[in-house]
Design an enzyme around this catalytic site. Structure first.
Site, PDB file in Angstrom:
ATOM      1  N   ASP A   2       0.851  -1.241  -0.015  1.00  0.00           N
ATOM      2  CA  ASP A   2      -0.102  -0.212   0.022  1.00  0.00           C
ATOM      3  C   ASP A   2       0.950   1.230   0.193  1.00  0.00           C
ATOM      4  O   ASP A   2       0.541   2.259  -0.169  1.00  0.00           O
ATOM      5  CB  ASP A   2      -1.132   0.004   1.196  1.00  0.00           C
ATOM      6  CG  ASP A   2      -0.220  -0.047   2.430  1.00  0.00           C
ATOM      7  OD1 ASP A   2       0.683  -0.078   2.592  1.00  0.00           O
ATOM      8  OD2 ASP A   2      -1.000   0.036   3.450  1.00  0.00           O
ATOM      9  N   SER A   3       2.298   1.075   0.032  1.00  0.00           N
ATOM     10  CA  SER A   3       3.122   2.081  -0.264  1.00  0.00           C
ATOM     11  C   SER A   3       2.899   2.622  -1.655  1.00  0.00           C
ATOM     12  O   SER A   3       3.214   3.793  -1.870  1.00  0.00           O
ATOM     13  CB  SER A   3       4.686   1.637  -0.334  1.00  0.00           C
ATOM     14  OG  SER A   3       4.887   0.534  -0.886  1.00  0.00           O
ATOM     15  N   ASP A  42      -1.463  -6.083  -0.449  1.00  0.00           N
ATOM     16  CA  ASP A  42      -1.458  -5.449   0.818  1.00  0.00           C
ATOM     17  C   ASP A  42      -2.890  -4.872   1.134  1.00  0.00           C
ATOM     18  O   ASP A  42      -3.237  -4.078   0.470  1.00  0.00           O
ATOM     19  CB  ASP A  42      -0.381  -4.392   0.811  1.00  0.00           C
ATOM     20  CG  ASP A  42       0.181  -4.078   1.980  1.00  0.00           C
ATOM     21  OD1 ASP A  42       0.089  -4.717   3.102  1.00  0.00           O
ATOM     22  OD2 ASP A  42       1.048  -2.962   2.243  1.00  0.00           O
ATOM     23  N   LYS A 101      -0.941  -9.515   2.782  1.00  0.00           N
ATOM     24  CA  LYS A 101      -0.337  -9.117   3.936  1.00  0.00           C
ATOM     25  C   LYS A 101      -1.209  -8.048   4.731  1.00  0.00           C
ATOM     26  O   LYS A 101      -2.080  -7.233   4.242  1.00  0.00           O
ATOM     27  CB  LYS A 101       1.028  -8.334   3.590  1.00  0.00           C
ATOM     28  CG  LYS A 101       1.732  -7.884   4.680  1.00  0.00           C
ATOM     29  CD  LYS A 101       3.052  -7.175   4.208  1.00  0.00           C
ATOM     30  CE  LYS A 101       3.093  -5.719   3.659  1.00  0.00           C
ATOM     31  NZ  LYS A 101       2.364  -4.769   4.775  1.00  0.00           N
ATOM     32  N   GLU A 156      -1.290  -5.690   8.540  1.00  0.00           N
ATOM     33  CA  GLU A 156      -0.316  -4.988   9.784  1.00  0.00           C
ATOM     34  C   GLU A 156      -1.074  -5.311  10.960  1.00  0.00           C
ATOM     35  O   GLU A 156      -2.306  -5.183  11.187  1.00  0.00           O
ATOM     36  CB  GLU A 156      -0.219  -3.487   9.535  1.00  0.00           C
ATOM     37  CG  GLU A 156       0.350  -3.121   8.059  1.00  0.00           C
ATOM     38  CD  GLU A 156       0.454  -1.609   7.801  1.00  0.00           C
ATOM     39  OE1 GLU A 156       0.084  -0.817   8.976  1.00  0.00           O
ATOM     40  OE2 GLU A 156       1.036  -1.077   6.909  1.00  0.00           O
ATOM     41  N   GLU A 167       9.286  -4.095  10.247  1.00  0.00           N
ATOM     42  CA  GLU A 167       9.737  -2.819   9.682  1.00  0.00           C
ATOM     43  C   GLU A 167      10.552  -2.113  10.752  1.00  0.00           C
ATOM     44  O   GLU A 167       9.730  -1.619  11.974  1.00  0.00           O
ATOM     45  CB  GLU A 167       8.434  -2.023   9.159  1.00  0.00           C
ATOM     46  CG  GLU A 167       8.880  -0.983   8.603  1.00  0.00           C
ATOM     47  CD  GLU A 167       7.893  -0.272   7.484  1.00  0.00           C
ATOM     48  OE1 GLU A 167       6.773  -0.997   7.107  1.00  0.00           O
ATOM     49  OE2 GLU A 167       7.942   0.759   7.148  1.00  0.00           O
TER      50      GLU A 167
HETATM   51  O1  KIV Z   1       3.726  -1.074   1.651  1.00  0.00           O
HETATM   52  C1  KIV Z   1       4.804  -1.678   1.551  1.00  0.00           C
HETATM   53  O2  KIV Z   1       5.259  -1.362   0.582  1.00  0.00           O
HETATM   54  C2  KIV Z   1       5.064  -2.439   2.661  1.00  0.00           C
HETATM   55  C3  KIV Z   1       6.620  -2.737   2.700  1.00  0.00           C
HETATM   56  C4  KIV Z   1       7.484  -1.590   3.183  1.00  0.00           C
HETATM   57  C5  KIV Z   1       6.954  -3.969   3.710  1.00  0.00           C
HETATM   58  O3  KIV Z   1       4.523  -2.622   3.386  1.00  0.00           O
END
Ligand code: KIV
Length: 276
Positions: free
Chosen positions: A44-45, A83, A113, A115, A182
């Site tokens: 989600d970056s 994510d 993924k 959090e 992280e």
């Molecule tokens: O969103 C993302 O790119 C991440 C990574 C930094 C692990 O969660």
């Protein structure tokens, strides 16, 4: 045949380091996949390095699915991990299951993924029970940046370090196949890595982790609004891109682009007919 979660878990047992990278589009995913990187995260970056948001918080399911589909279409061997965005797995187990399933059914991903540690363990368990592999993510969890007070190193006090270890154990217990650590102090990340049986994938957490993940735009030097300390620029694509665009601009203004090489021609007689 794509990489499986069992192969990833075996890599930890064999002491083989695991490389993971983010990707957000088809052409980049093709290159990352072609390089043999086994894990590709559609992080989600995306919100910050592609869509220009100030944080990952505004990212929606629709945006994530749009990009996950592109990455999936560009890959053959890597496991693609979607994510889960902010608040798409917090409200209820039903929400978490529905949204995780959308990554698999609509995005074509092989895993998701999310959090959090102890607080999301039940959601992880239920998603895994439905047959969807889950990667955990603890330490600096950007979706909680307001609660954490910004992008800070996590786990530095005895209480915070003990909590992170508990979180990692809870995720393993719930059936996660790997955990992103992280911005955790290297010593603590190494300890967590030794204490749990599933792979840890570090970002800013030192070399004691079983694997490493980087945001592709940091690695390529294509996003320059800010560069985190833990990022290593293996290229400077923003510079290369700026130079190429400046050269194109100059050539168009000077009339030296295009040349015959970039142009198409036609039978002169047709033109003669037209101009009669
Ligand atoms: O969103 C993302 O790119 C991440 C990574 C930094 C692990 O969660």
């Amino acid at each position: 045949m794509r990489i499986t979660i069992n192969q990833i878990k075996d890599m930890k047992q064999k002491g083989e380091k695991i490389a993971m990278l983010t990707a957000y589009d088809y052409p980049t995913a093709k290159i990352v996949d072609g390089a043999g990187i086994p894990l590709i995260l559609v992080g989600d970056s995306l919100g910050m390095v592609v869509l220009g948001y100030e944080s990952t918080i505004p990212v929606t399911m629709e945006e994530m699915l749009h990009h996950t589909g592109a990455v999936t279409r560009g890959t053959k061997q890597a496991m693609v991990i979607g994510d889960m965005p902010f608040m798409t797995y917090h409200v209820s187990i039903e929400d978490a299951l529905k949204n995780a399933a959308r990554f698999i059914q609509e995005g074509g991903a092989q895993a998701v993924k999310l959090e959090g540690g102890v607080t999301v363990a039940e959601k992880v368990l239920r998603i895994v029970e439905c047959g969807i592999p889950v990667m955990g993510h603890i330490g600096l969890t950007p979706q909680s940046m307001h609660q954490l007070g910004g992008f800070k190193v996590q786990g530095k006090t005895p209480e915070a370090a003990a909590k992170l270890l508990k979180d990692a154990e809870a995720l393993e217990e719930a059936g996660a196949f790997a955990i992103v650590l992280e911005t955790v102090p290297s010593q603590l990340a190494t300890l967590i890595t030794q204490k749990i049986g599933i792979p840890t994938i570090g970002i800013g957490s030192g070399k004691g982790c079983d694997g490493q993940v980087q945001v592709i735009s940091d690695l390529l030097g294509s996003f320059t609004d800010f560069v985190p300390r833990h990022a290593k620029q293996y290229a400077k694509l923003a510079n290369t891109t700026s130079k190429a665009i400046a050269q194109y601009f100059k050539e168009v203004k000077a009339g030296s682009f295009p040349t015959a090489e970039q142009s198409y021609s036609m039978d002169e007689s047709i033109l003669t007919e037209l101009t009669k």
